[in-house]
Design a protein around this motif. Structure first.
Motif, PDB file in Angstrom:
ATOM      1  N   ALA A 112      11.151 -13.620  -7.996  1.00 42.19           N
ATOM      2  CA  ALA A 112       9.823 -13.430  -8.552  1.00 42.19           C
ATOM      3  C   ALA A 112       8.737 -13.726  -7.525  1.00 42.19           C
ATOM      4  O   ALA A 112       7.800 -12.950  -7.364  1.00 42.19           O
ATOM      5  CB  ALA A 112       9.632 -14.329  -9.773  1.00 42.19           C
ATOM      6  N   TYR A 113       8.859 -14.810  -6.807  1.00 38.54           N
ATOM      7  CA  TYR A 113       7.788 -15.219  -5.895  1.00 38.54           C
ATOM      8  C   TYR A 113       7.891 -14.519  -4.546  1.00 38.54           C
ATOM      9  O   TYR A 113       6.951 -13.887  -4.093  1.00 38.54           O
ATOM     10  CB  TYR A 113       7.824 -16.736  -5.694  1.00 38.54           C
ATOM     11  CG  TYR A 113       6.768 -17.224  -4.739  1.00 38.54           C
ATOM     12  CD1 TYR A 113       5.429 -17.207  -5.085  1.00 38.54           C
ATOM     13  CD2 TYR A 113       7.104 -17.661  -3.466  1.00 38.54           C
ATOM     14  CE1 TYR A 113       4.447 -17.635  -4.219  1.00 38.54           C
ATOM     15  CE2 TYR A 113       6.144 -18.097  -2.580  1.00 38.54           C
ATOM     16  CZ  TYR A 113       4.815 -18.088  -2.961  1.00 38.54           C
ATOM     17  OH  TYR A 113       3.859 -18.507  -2.089  1.00 38.54           O
ATOM     18  N   LYS A 118       6.669 -10.589  -0.144  1.00 39.04           N
ATOM     19  CA  LYS A 118       7.212  -9.623   0.820  1.00 39.04           C
ATOM     20  C   LYS A 118       6.478  -8.287   0.704  1.00 39.04           C
ATOM     21  O   LYS A 118       6.071  -7.699   1.707  1.00 39.04           O
ATOM     22  CB  LYS A 118       8.706  -9.444   0.570  1.00 39.04           C
ATOM     23  CG  LYS A 118       9.369  -8.509   1.546  1.00 39.04           C
ATOM     24  CD  LYS A 118      10.832  -8.359   1.220  1.00 39.04           C
ATOM     25  CE  LYS A 118      11.463  -7.311   2.109  1.00 39.04           C
ATOM     26  NZ  LYS A 118      12.824  -7.004   1.722  1.00 39.04           N
ATOM     27  N   LYS A 119       6.268  -7.833  -0.522  1.00 33.81           N
ATOM     28  CA  LYS A 119       5.575  -6.563  -0.733  1.00 33.81           C
ATOM     29  C   LYS A 119       4.134  -6.636  -0.230  1.00 33.81           C
ATOM     30  O   LYS A 119       3.633  -5.700   0.406  1.00 33.81           O
ATOM     31  CB  LYS A 119       5.574  -6.193  -2.218  1.00 33.81           C
ATOM     32  CG  LYS A 119       6.921  -5.776  -2.742  1.00 33.81           C
ATOM     33  CD  LYS A 119       6.849  -5.505  -4.236  1.00 33.81           C
ATOM     34  CE  LYS A 119       8.221  -5.279  -4.823  1.00 33.81           C
ATOM     35  NZ  LYS A 119       8.161  -5.151  -6.285  1.00 33.81           N
ATOM     36  N   THR A 120       3.479  -7.752  -0.479  1.00 35.91           N
ATOM     37  CA  THR A 120       2.091  -7.912  -0.040  1.00 35.91           C
ATOM     38  C   THR A 120       1.981  -7.873   1.471  1.00 35.91           C
ATOM     39  O   THR A 120       1.107  -7.203   2.034  1.00 35.91           O
ATOM     40  CB  THR A 120       1.524  -9.243  -0.568  1.00 35.91           C
ATOM     41  OG1 THR A 120       1.671  -9.279  -1.975  1.00 35.91           O
ATOM     42  CG2 THR A 120       0.066  -9.406  -0.202  1.00 35.91           C
ATOM     43  N   GLU A 122       4.142  -6.521   3.581  1.00 36.05           N
ATOM     44  CA  GLU A 122       4.480  -5.169   4.043  1.00 36.05           C
ATOM     45  C   GLU A 122       3.268  -4.251   3.927  1.00 36.05           C
ATOM     46  O   GLU A 122       2.973  -3.462   4.827  1.00 36.05           O
ATOM     47  CB  GLU A 122       5.643  -4.599   3.232  1.00 36.05           C
ATOM     48  CG  GLU A 122       6.990  -5.151   3.630  1.00 36.05           C
ATOM     49  CD  GLU A 122       8.104  -4.594   2.761  1.00 36.05           C
ATOM     50  OE1 GLU A 122       7.829  -3.838   1.797  1.00 36.05           O
ATOM     51  OE2 GLU A 122       9.269  -4.929   3.037  1.00 36.05           O
ATOM     52  N   ARG A 123       2.528  -4.329   2.826  1.00 36.49           N
ATOM     53  CA  ARG A 123       1.351  -3.499   2.621  1.00 36.49           C
ATOM     54  C   ARG A 123       0.264  -3.824   3.641  1.00 36.49           C
ATOM     55  O   ARG A 123      -0.456  -2.951   4.098  1.00 36.49           O
ATOM     56  CB  ARG A 123       0.798  -3.690   1.216  1.00 36.49           C
ATOM     57  CG  ARG A 123       1.502  -2.840   0.200  1.00 36.49           C
ATOM     58  CD  ARG A 123       0.762  -2.844  -1.126  1.00 36.49           C
ATOM     59  NE  ARG A 123       1.730  -3.146  -2.165  1.00 36.49           N
ATOM     60  CZ  ARG A 123       1.637  -4.113  -3.059  1.00 36.49           C
ATOM     61  NH1 ARG A 123       0.588  -4.882  -3.082  1.00 36.49           N
ATOM     62  NH2 ARG A 123       2.573  -4.297  -3.940  1.00 36.49           N
ATOM     63  N   LYS A 124       0.178  -5.084   4.015  1.00 36.51           N
ATOM     64  CA  LYS A 124      -0.849  -5.504   4.948  1.00 36.51           C
ATOM     65  C   LYS A 124      -0.653  -4.869   6.325  1.00 36.51           C
ATOM     66  O   LYS A 124      -1.617  -4.494   6.990  1.00 36.51           O
ATOM     67  CB  LYS A 124      -0.837  -7.028   5.073  1.00 36.51           C
ATOM     68  CG  LYS A 124      -1.881  -7.572   6.013  1.00 36.51           C
ATOM     69  CD  LYS A 124      -1.826  -9.086   6.045  1.00 36.51           C
ATOM     70  CE  LYS A 124      -2.869  -9.621   7.001  1.00 36.51           C
ATOM     71  NZ  LYS A 124      -2.822 -11.074   7.084  1.00 36.51           N
ATOM     72  N   PHE A 125       0.578  -4.715   6.740  1.00 33.89           N
ATOM     73  CA  PHE A 125       0.856  -4.199   8.074  1.00 33.89           C
ATOM     74  C   PHE A 125       1.108  -2.694   8.111  1.00 33.89           C
ATOM     75  O   PHE A 125       1.422  -2.135   9.152  1.00 33.89           O
ATOM     76  CB  PHE A 125       2.037  -4.956   8.698  1.00 33.89           C
ATOM     77  CG  PHE A 125       1.683  -6.369   9.040  1.00 33.89           C
ATOM     78  CD1 PHE A 125       0.871  -6.658  10.128  1.00 33.89           C
ATOM     79  CD2 PHE A 125       2.147  -7.421   8.274  1.00 33.89           C
ATOM     80  CE1 PHE A 125       0.536  -7.951  10.444  1.00 33.89           C
ATOM     81  CE2 PHE A 125       1.817  -8.728   8.582  1.00 33.89           C
ATOM     82  CZ  PHE A 125       1.007  -9.005   9.674  1.00 33.89           C
ATOM     83  N   GLN A 126       0.979  -2.015   6.981  1.00 31.74           N
ATOM     84  CA  GLN A 126       1.132  -0.562   6.980  1.00 31.74           C
ATOM     85  C   GLN A 126      -0.179   0.083   7.436  1.00 31.74           C
ATOM     86  O   GLN A 126      -1.252  -0.486   7.311  1.00 31.74           O
ATOM     87  CB  GLN A 126       1.467  -0.058   5.572  1.00 31.74           C
ATOM     88  CG  GLN A 126       2.850  -0.416   5.111  1.00 31.74           C
ATOM     89  CD  GLN A 126       3.079   0.004   3.666  1.00 31.74           C
ATOM     90  OE1 GLN A 126       2.150   0.371   2.960  1.00 31.74           O
ATOM     91  NE2 GLN A 126       4.330  -0.052   3.249  1.00 31.74           N
ATOM     92  N   ILE A 134       1.513   5.545  -0.803  1.00 31.46           N
ATOM     93  CA  ILE A 134       2.384   4.721  -1.649  1.00 31.46           C
ATOM     94  C   ILE A 134       1.602   3.944  -2.698  1.00 31.46           C
ATOM     95  O   ILE A 134       2.162   3.318  -3.555  1.00 31.46           O
ATOM     96  CB  ILE A 134       3.179   3.735  -0.764  1.00 31.46           C
ATOM     97  CG1 ILE A 134       4.004   4.501   0.248  1.00 31.46           C
ATOM     98  CG2 ILE A 134       4.092   2.859  -1.591  1.00 31.46           C
ATOM     99  CD1 ILE A 134       4.790   3.637   1.182  1.00 31.46           C
ATOM    100  N   SER A 135       0.292   4.051  -2.686  1.00 26.28           N
ATOM    101  CA  SER A 135      -0.509   3.233  -3.594  1.00 26.28           C
ATOM    102  C   SER A 135      -0.049   3.414  -5.032  1.00 26.28           C
ATOM    103  O   SER A 135       0.435   4.466  -5.432  1.00 26.28           O
ATOM    104  CB  SER A 135      -1.984   3.582  -3.453  1.00 26.28           C
ATOM    105  OG  SER A 135      -2.192   4.908  -3.877  1.00 26.28           O
ATOM    106  N   LEU A 136      -0.242   2.391  -5.790  1.00 20.39           N
ATOM    107  CA  LEU A 136       0.195   2.402  -7.182  1.00 20.39           C
ATOM    108  C   LEU A 136      -0.653   3.367  -7.993  1.00 20.39           C
ATOM    109  O   LEU A 136      -1.855   3.503  -7.745  1.00 20.39           O
ATOM    110  CB  LEU A 136       0.073   0.988  -7.756  1.00 20.39           C
ATOM    111  CG  LEU A 136       0.925  -0.074  -7.071  1.00 20.39           C
ATOM    112  CD1 LEU A 136       0.569  -1.454  -7.627  1.00 20.39           C
ATOM    113  CD2 LEU A 136       2.391   0.207  -7.285  1.00 20.39           C
ATOM    114  N   PRO A 137      -0.058   4.018  -8.968  1.00 20.40           N
ATOM    115  CA  PRO A 137      -0.842   4.937  -9.797  1.00 20.40           C
ATOM    116  C   PRO A 137      -1.876   4.151 -10.597  1.00 20.40           C
ATOM    117  O   PRO A 137      -1.606   3.063 -11.075  1.00 20.40           O
ATOM    118  CB  PRO A 137       0.191   5.592 -10.700  1.00 20.40           C
ATOM    119  CG  PRO A 137       1.345   4.662 -10.701  1.00 20.40           C
ATOM    120  CD  PRO A 137       1.323   3.948  -9.388  1.00 20.40           C
TER     121      PRO A 137
END
Length: 148
Positions: A112-113, A118-120, A122-126, A134-137
Motif C-alpha cells: 500500500a505505501y 514508487k509510482k510517484t 516514477e512519474r516525477k522522472f518521466q 499515461i495520465s489518469l483519465p
C-alpha cells in the motif's frame, strides 16, 4: 455450640484490668460476631458463607497506577541502577510487543505505501510527453438519478 455453653466467661471487673486489654477486645469481638450471626442467620445462606471473594485487595496503589518503585538514577549518577532499570524496561517492552497483534500485515503495508511512493517517483522522472500519455483519465460528472 456445646463449646460455647461450656466456655467460662470472665467477669467485667477482670476484663477491665490493664493486662486483660487484648482478651477484653477478643471477647467483645466474639460477642459482636455472635450477635450479628444471630441477627442475620435467616438471611445469610451457607452458600454465602462458603463463597470465595471475587475481589483482589491490594494494600498499595503502586501496581494500580503502574508506578515504578525502588531506586532510581539520573544522568549517570549510578550506572548500575540505570542499567538494571533499562533491562527491566526492555523486558516489559518485549512482553508488551508479543501481546500486541498487528491489524495490517507487513506485506499489506509495503504494497500500500511503497507501491504509491514508487509510482510517484516514477512519474516525477518521466518526460512531460510521456506523463501526458499515461495520465489518469479525468473523472466525468455523472448525472444524479431522479426518483419519481
Amino acid at each position: 455450640m456445646a463449646s460455647e455453653r461450656n466456655k467460662v466467661k470472665l467477669s467485667k471487673s477482670i476484663l477491665d484490668m490493664k493486662f486483660m486489654k487484648r482478651t477484653k477486645e477478643k471477647v467483645l469481638k466474639e460477642e459482636d460476631d455472635a450477635q450479628s450471626r444471630a441477627m442475620y442467620s435467616n438471611e445469610i445462606t451457607d452458600k454465602m458463607r462458603k463463597s470465595e471473594s471475587y475481589f483482589v485487595i491490594e494494600p498499595s496503589y503502586v501496581p494500580c497506577e503502574n508506578l515504578n518503585d525502588g531506586r532510581f538514577s539520573f544522568r549517570g549518577m549510578n550506572p548500575e541502577i540505570e542499567r538494571i532499570l533499562e533491562l527491566e524496561q526492555n523486558a516489559k517492552q518485549a512482553a508488551m510487543d508479543q501481546n500486541v497483534k498487528k491489524d495490517v500485515t507487513d506485506d499489506d503495508m509495503q504494497s500500500a505505501y511503497y507501491g504509491n511512493v514508487k509510482k510517484t517517483i516514477e512519474r516525477k522522472f518521466q518526460s512531460k510527453t510521456h506523463r501526458r500519455k499515461i495520465s489518469l483519465p479525468e473523472p466525468k460528472f455523472k448525472k444524479p438519478k431522479v426518483d419519481d
